[in-house]
Design a protein around this motif. Sequence first.
Motif, PDB file in Angstrom:
ATOM      1  N   LEU A 150      50.881  24.542  14.100  1.00 50.17           N
ATOM      2  CA  LEU A 150      50.670  23.142  14.462  1.00 50.17           C
ATOM      3  C   LEU A 150      49.361  22.640  13.883  1.00 50.17           C
ATOM      4  N   LEU A 151      48.326  23.462  13.925  1.00 52.71           N
ATOM      5  CA  LEU A 151      47.031  23.080  13.371  1.00 52.71           C
ATOM      6  C   LEU A 151      47.103  22.927  11.864  1.00 52.71           C
ATOM      7  N   ILE A 152      47.710  23.890  11.196  1.00 52.94           N
ATOM      8  CA  ILE A 152      47.830  23.814   9.735  1.00 52.94           C
ATOM      9  C   ILE A 152      48.681  22.631   9.325  1.00 52.94           C
ATOM     10  N   ASP A 153      49.795  22.425  10.019  1.00 51.81           N
ATOM     11  CA  ASP A 153      50.710  21.335   9.687  1.00 51.81           C
ATOM     12  C   ASP A 153      50.057  19.980   9.923  1.00 51.81           C
ATOM     13  N   LYS A 187      50.580  19.393   5.917  1.00 51.85           N
ATOM     14  CA  LYS A 187      51.901  18.867   5.628  1.00 51.85           C
ATOM     15  C   LYS A 187      52.118  17.468   6.194  1.00 51.85           C
ATOM     16  N   GLN A 188      51.717  17.250   7.446  1.00 55.82           N
ATOM     17  CA  GLN A 188      51.957  15.947   8.047  1.00 55.82           C
ATOM     18  C   GLN A 188      51.143  14.858   7.357  1.00 55.82           C
ATOM     19  N   ARG A 189      49.902  15.150   7.008  1.00 55.48           N
ATOM     20  CA  ARG A 189      49.090  14.152   6.312  1.00 55.48           C
ATOM     21  C   ARG A 189      49.667  13.864   4.932  1.00 55.48           C
ATOM     22  N   GLN A 190      50.115  14.892   4.232  1.00 55.06           N
ATOM     23  CA  GLN A 190      50.697  14.675   2.925  1.00 55.06           C
ATOM     24  C   GLN A 190      51.988  13.866   3.023  1.00 55.06           C
ATOM     25  N   ALA A 191      52.813  14.171   4.023  1.00 52.29           N
ATOM     26  CA  ALA A 191      54.053  13.397   4.199  1.00 52.29           C
ATOM     27  C   ALA A 191      53.748  11.943   4.537  1.00 52.29           C
ATOM     28  N   SER A 192      52.721  11.722   5.376  1.00 52.29           N
ATOM     29  CA  SER A 192      52.351  10.349   5.729  1.00 52.29           C
ATOM     30  C   SER A 192      51.859   9.581   4.509  1.00 52.29           C
ATOM     31  N   LEU A 193      51.034  10.245   3.687  1.00 51.47           N
ATOM     32  CA  LEU A 193      50.532   9.579   2.484  1.00 51.47           C
ATOM     33  C   LEU A 193      51.652   9.312   1.484  1.00 51.47           C
ATOM     34  N   LYS A 194      52.615  10.215   1.407  1.00 50.01           N
ATOM     35  CA  LYS A 194      53.755   9.969   0.521  1.00 50.01           C
ATOM     36  C   LYS A 194      54.548   8.752   0.975  1.00 50.01           C
ATOM     37  N   ALA A 195      54.730   8.613   2.280  1.00 46.53           N
ATOM     38  CA  ALA A 195      55.437   7.440   2.799  1.00 46.53           C
ATOM     39  C   ALA A 195      54.641   6.168   2.504  1.00 46.53           C
ATOM     40  N   GLN A 196      53.310   6.226   2.682  1.00 51.61           N
ATOM     41  CA  GLN A 196      52.490   5.061   2.358  1.00 51.61           C
ATOM     42  C   GLN A 196      52.547   4.734   0.873  1.00 51.61           C
ATOM     43  N   ALA A 197      52.571   5.770   0.027  1.00 53.64           N
ATOM     44  CA  ALA A 197      52.650   5.531  -1.413  1.00 53.64           C
ATOM     45  C   ALA A 197      53.971   4.868  -1.791  1.00 53.64           C
ATOM     46  N   ALA A 198      55.060   5.305  -1.161  1.00 50.83           N
ATOM     47  CA  ALA A 198      56.364   4.684  -1.436  1.00 50.83           C
ATOM     48  C   ALA A 198      56.369   3.223  -0.996  1.00 50.83           C
ATOM     49  N   ASN A 199      55.805   2.944   0.160  1.00 52.72           N
ATOM     50  CA  ASN A 199      55.742   1.558   0.635  1.00 52.72           C
ATOM     51  C   ASN A 199      54.861   0.707  -0.269  1.00 52.72           C
ATOM     52  N   SER A 200      53.741   1.283  -0.716  1.00 55.67           N
ATOM     53  CA  SER A 200      52.846   0.543  -1.612  1.00 55.67           C
ATOM     54  C   SER A 200      53.524   0.253  -2.941  1.00 55.67           C
ATOM     55  N   SER A 201      54.275   1.232  -3.451  1.00 52.55           N
ATOM     56  CA  SER A 201      54.986   1.015  -4.715  1.00 52.55           C
ATOM     57  C   SER A 201      56.015  -0.113  -4.585  1.00 52.55           C
ATOM     58  N   GLN A 202      56.723  -0.105  -3.447  1.00 51.51           N
ATOM     59  CA  GLN A 202      57.698  -1.171  -3.231  1.00 51.51           C
ATOM     60  C   GLN A 202      57.005  -2.526  -3.067  1.00 51.51           C
ATOM     61  N   PHE A 249      43.421  24.019   6.315  1.00 50.41           N
ATOM     62  CA  PHE A 249      43.497  25.089   7.307  1.00 50.41           C
ATOM     63  C   PHE A 249      44.309  26.232   6.719  1.00 50.41           C
ATOM     64  N   GLU A 250      43.678  27.401   6.647  1.00 52.90           N
ATOM     65  CA  GLU A 250      44.326  28.575   6.087  1.00 52.90           C
ATOM     66  C   GLU A 250      44.364  29.681   7.128  1.00 52.90           C
ATOM     67  N   GLU A 251      45.478  30.368   7.216  1.00 48.79           N
ATOM     68  CA  GLU A 251      45.614  31.467   8.169  1.00 48.79           C
ATOM     69  C   GLU A 251      44.894  32.696   7.630  1.00 48.79           C
ATOM     70  N   VAL A 252      43.957  33.217   8.414  1.00 46.03           N
ATOM     71  CA  VAL A 252      43.182  34.391   8.029  1.00 46.03           C
ATOM     72  C   VAL A 252      43.749  35.648   8.674  1.00 46.03           C
ATOM     73  N   ASP A 253      43.982  35.599   9.965  1.00 41.40           N
ATOM     74  CA  ASP A 253      44.516  36.740  10.710  1.00 41.40           C
ATOM     75  C   ASP A 253      45.744  36.261  11.481  1.00 41.40           C
ATOM     76  N   PRO A 254      46.935  36.729  11.104  1.00 35.87           N
ATOM     77  CA  PRO A 254      48.145  36.262  11.802  1.00 35.87           C
ATOM     78  C   PRO A 254      48.311  36.835  13.194  1.00 35.87           C
ATOM     79  N   ARG A 257      41.081  29.573   9.130  1.00 33.84           N
ATOM     80  CA  ARG A 257      39.868  29.145   8.443  1.00 33.84           C
ATOM     81  C   ARG A 257      40.002  27.692   8.001  1.00 33.84           C
ATOM     82  N   ILE A 258      38.939  26.926   8.226  1.00 38.23           N
ATOM     83  CA  ILE A 258      38.879  25.526   7.797  1.00 38.23           C
ATOM     84  C   ILE A 258      38.009  25.460   6.551  1.00 38.23           C
TER      85      ILE A 258
END
Length: 337
Positions: free
Chosen positions: A167-170, A174-189, A257-262, A65-66
């Motif tokens: 892969l869809l959920i990630d 997760k991948q977007r959050q990790a990318s934003l965290k890396a950008q936040a660290a670079n911005s802080s520096q 993205f949330e898993e509805v039916d595994p 589910r989206i």
Amino acid sequence: MPGTAPWLQIEPPLASEGLRELGRLMRRASKRWPVVVVLTLVLSAAAGLRAATKAPEFSAEVVVRIVDDADRDNEMSTEQLHDLIAEVVFSGPRLLGVIKRFGLSPRWAERDPSFAVADFRDAISLTVWQNDLISGAGIRHAARVSISYRSGVRERVLPVARGLADLLIDTEGKQRQASLKAQAANSSQAVKTAVAQANEARKIAADAVAAAGQGPPPITELNTLRAAEDRLRAVQAESVAVDYQLRQVAQGQTLRFEEVDPGHDPSEPPAKSITVLMTVLLAAAISFPVCLLFVGAFDPYVQNGDDVARAGIRVLGIVPGGAVQRDLAGDAEQPSV
């Protein structure tokens, strides 16, 4: 042509004419029942042979589910959402990673990755339904995506389907959050570096003003200080924007993205003998009436005057059956013509 009746008036009704024609063809075929039986047996045997030699195929489906923030005006049609997942999320490099992870097509994954990815795409089915990410949808503001994978290996289909869902959920989480965290660290520096440069420019400008005394202000040092402060403000604004996006992702204010039916493992296929028997019976039930009509339509056997007339021969009369035998037996009754 004047005086000629319209075609719709002289043409007999299709239903009655069709039924009459079907009856005629079946009566004709009844005279050639061995041919009908042989054709039916041949077609049924061919269907049974194909069922016996065909490799089994299994399929597993996972439903995701989206969910989108209802406060955001993010309209997305079903076609746009399907293309986003098929082209961006399920891109070639990502699918190649799934192929290598599960050991799919190991030969082609190394020799021709593009062929391996194309073959993998053919085994994937992607369906978008219950899409409320459109204009005027204020109920759920969500959509559902069904991801299915088919293969001849029963134990493989469900793990691969779940891998695609992960892969869809990630991708959107997760991948977007990790990318934003890396950008936040670079911005802080970058902010720290800009602050240090601005402080250094202020010290240089202050020393230059003190050294000038009552003379003209040090233009070069002041311009350097102004440029350093502008750069500091730009870096701080960028850092604030990245932090805001990171909070949005963390709070679920973007697409989630949330898993509805595994999904579940496909059931065991029936025995091959049962499959072949059912296929033969079904093929016989379907092919018998088809062969009956085929033989009745194309067999050159002439049964009555109607068959002769349909061949374009003018019928002058019909000799009753058994007239020749009666004549040979000395019967005085003459056949009517």
